[in-house]
Design a protein around this motif. Structure first.
Motif, mmCIF file in Angstrom:
data_model
loop_
_atom_site.group_PDB
_atom_site.id
_atom_site.type_symbol
_atom_site.label_atom_id
_atom_site.label_comp_id
_atom_site.label_asym_id
_atom_site.label_seq_id
_atom_site.Cartn_x
_atom_site.Cartn_y
_atom_site.Cartn_z
ATOM 1 N N THR A 187 8.007 3.502 -12.395
ATOM 2 C CA THR A 187 9.351 3.524 -12.965
ATOM 3 C C THR A 187 9.646 2.213 -13.676
ATOM 4 O O THR A 187 10.175 2.197 -14.781
ATOM 5 C CB THR A 187 10.396 3.762 -11.855
ATOM 6 N N PHE A 188 9.270 1.109 -13.045
ATOM 7 C CA PHE A 188 9.478 -0.203 -13.648
ATOM 8 C C PHE A 188 8.603 -0.385 -14.874
ATOM 9 O O PHE A 188 9.029 -0.969 -15.866
ATOM 10 C CB PHE A 188 9.204 -1.310 -12.630
ATOM 11 N N ALA A 189 7.367 0.094 -14.817
ATOM 12 C CA ALA A 189 6.450 -0.042 -15.949
ATOM 13 C C ALA A 189 6.987 0.701 -17.169
ATOM 14 O O ALA A 189 6.785 0.276 -18.304
ATOM 15 C CB ALA A 189 5.068 0.471 -15.572
ATOM 16 N N ALA A 190 7.679 1.811 -16.925
ATOM 17 C CA ALA A 190 8.276 2.585 -18.017
ATOM 18 C C ALA A 190 9.613 1.980 -18.462
ATOM 19 O O ALA A 190 10.282 2.523 -19.333
ATOM 20 C CB ALA A 190 8.480 4.027 -17.579
ATOM 21 N N ARG A 191 9.978 0.862 -17.833
ATOM 22 C CA ARG A 191 11.219 0.142 -18.124
ATOM 23 C C ARG A 191 12.450 1.023 -17.975
ATOM 24 O O ARG A 191 13.388 0.955 -18.758
ATOM 25 C CB ARG A 191 11.171 -0.511 -19.485
ATOM 26 N N LYS A 199 5.688 -8.922 -7.526
ATOM 27 C CA LYS A 199 4.327 -9.459 -7.535
ATOM 28 C C LYS A 199 3.435 -8.672 -8.505
ATOM 29 O O LYS A 199 2.570 -9.240 -9.152
ATOM 30 C CB LYS A 199 3.767 -9.392 -6.115
ATOM 31 N N LYS A 200 3.672 -7.366 -8.619
ATOM 32 C CA LYS A 200 2.839 -6.510 -9.466
ATOM 33 C C LYS A 200 3.385 -6.387 -10.882
ATOM 34 O O LYS A 200 2.742 -5.789 -11.734
ATOM 35 C CB LYS A 200 2.743 -5.116 -8.839
ATOM 36 N N SER A 201 4.551 -6.911 -11.132
ATOM 37 C CA SER A 201 5.212 -6.734 -12.413
ATOM 38 C C SER A 201 5.291 -8.051 -13.167
ATOM 39 O O SER A 201 5.268 -9.119 -12.576
ATOM 40 C CB SER A 201 6.620 -6.190 -12.159
ATOM 41 N N GLU A 202 5.425 -7.965 -14.456
ATOM 42 C CA GLU A 202 5.645 -9.148 -15.288
ATOM 43 C C GLU A 202 7.060 -9.112 -15.862
ATOM 44 O O GLU A 202 7.321 -9.667 -16.917
ATOM 45 C CB GLU A 202 4.625 -9.189 -16.430
ATOM 46 N N LEU A 203 7.953 -8.452 -15.150
ATOM 47 C CA LEU A 203 9.322 -8.288 -15.619
ATOM 48 C C LEU A 203 10.292 -9.112 -14.773
ATOM 49 O O LEU A 203 10.070 -9.305 -13.586
ATOM 50 C CB LEU A 203 9.729 -6.810 -15.515
ATOM 51 N N LYS A 228 0.805 -1.228 0.000
ATOM 52 C CA LYS A 228 0.000 0.000 0.000
ATOM 53 C C LYS A 228 0.837 1.276 0.000
ATOM 54 O O LYS A 228 0.290 2.367 -0.103
ATOM 55 C CB LYS A 228 -0.929 0.000 1.214
ATOM 56 N N SER A 229 2.142 1.152 0.089
ATOM 57 C CA SER A 229 3.025 2.309 0.186
ATOM 58 C C SER A 229 3.020 3.141 -1.095
ATOM 59 O O SER A 229 3.055 2.609 -2.206
ATOM 60 C CB SER A 229 4.446 1.849 0.490
ATOM 61 N N SER A 230 3.020 4.456 -0.938
ATOM 62 C CA SER A 230 3.060 5.349 -2.103
ATOM 63 C C SER A 230 4.423 5.279 -2.799
ATOM 64 O O SER A 230 4.516 5.471 -4.012
ATOM 65 C CB SER A 230 2.764 6.783 -1.684
ATOM 66 N N LYS A 231 5.470 5.002 -2.050
ATOM 67 C CA LYS A 231 6.800 4.888 -2.654
ATOM 68 C C LYS A 231 6.900 3.650 -3.540
ATOM 69 O O LYS A 231 7.575 3.668 -4.565
ATOM 70 C CB LYS A 231 7.870 4.871 -1.570
ATOM 71 N N ILE A 232 6.205 2.604 -3.164
ATOM 72 C CA ILE A 232 6.160 1.407 -4.008
ATOM 73 C C ILE A 232 5.440 1.728 -5.313
ATOM 74 O O ILE A 232 5.846 1.295 -6.386
ATOM 75 C CB ILE A 232 5.469 0.227 -3.280
ATOM 76 N N ALA A 233 4.383 2.539 -5.237
ATOM 77 C CA ALA A 233 3.646 2.936 -6.437
ATOM 78 C C ALA A 233 4.540 3.735 -7.382
ATOM 79 O O ALA A 233 4.479 3.552 -8.610
ATOM 80 C CB ALA A 233 2.413 3.741 -6.048
ATOM 81 N N VAL A 234 5.387 4.599 -6.839
ATOM 82 C CA VAL A 234 6.319 5.369 -7.667
ATOM 83 C C VAL A 234 7.321 4.430 -8.335
ATOM 84 O O VAL A 234 7.591 4.547 -9.535
ATOM 85 C CB VAL A 234 7.048 6.447 -6.815
ATOM 86 N N LEU A 235 7.853 3.503 -7.569
ATOM 87 C CA LEU A 235 8.781 2.526 -8.141
ATOM 88 C C LEU A 235 8.102 1.669 -9.202
ATOM 89 O O LEU A 235 8.700 1.337 -10.225
ATOM 90 C CB LEU A 235 9.365 1.642 -7.046
ATOM 91 N N GLU A 236 6.865 1.324 -8.955
ATOM 92 C CA GLU A 236 6.088 0.531 -9.909
ATOM 93 C C GLU A 236 5.972 1.245 -11.253
ATOM 94 O O GLU A 236 6.144 0.639 -12.313
ATOM 95 C CB GLU A 236 4.696 0.302 -9.323
#
Length: 144
Positions: free
Chosen positions: A22-26, A48-52, A12-20
């Motif tokens: 960043t990862f989505a943008a590769r 867990k949230k990524s397919e990378l 639920k962390s907002s910092k995890i959402a920011v990292l997410e």
């Protein structure tokens, strides 16, 4: 507080959402300031949230082994791979450790097969060793 409670807090962390994002943008990322097992919880939430696939590098073998154990406790064991150095001792290049060669081959095969992504845990000494090219690996792989 249980392990699942801690995982929930990190998810639920907002910092995890920011990292997410960043990862989505590769985009490449580097995380600092995480102490103890917090890196393992962050990696768990992102994976867990990524397919990378993830590659997590550490400065030495002992540190990599510590986090490997953490990640295996949080994530399915089949999704966490260790990429060790193939040599037993520094400065004695002739003596390879067959168990480590096998672990390295498993990681390379997993990458080459492009199946479900995994977290690969390694350290600087291990990734500096040369490996076979993808083309040579495919040519010399025997599928049963």
């Amino acid at each position: 507080m249980s392990k699942s409670d801690i995982i929930s807090i990190y998810d639920k962390s907002s910092k995890i959402a920011v990292l997410e994002s960043t990862f989505a943008a590769r985009q490449k990322s580097q995380m600092t300031g995480l102490v103890g097992s917090s890196l393992s919880f962050v990696a768990h939430s992102l994976f867990k949230k990524s397919e990378l696939p993830f590659l997590i590098l550490f400065s030495n073998k002992e540190e990599a082994a510590y986090y490997l154990n953490d990640l295996e406790q949080l994530i399915n064991v089949e999704d966490v791979l260790f990429y060790p150095s193939s040599y037993r001792r520094p400065y004695q290049i002739e003596e390879t450790d067959n168990a480590n060669v096998l672990l390295r081959a498993e990681v390379l095969n997993r990458i080459n097969s492009r199946k479900k992504p995994a977290i690969i845990v390694s350290y600087a000494e291990a990734i500096f060793e040369k490996v076979v090219t993808r083309k040579a690996l495919e040519k010399n792989t025997l599928k049963l």
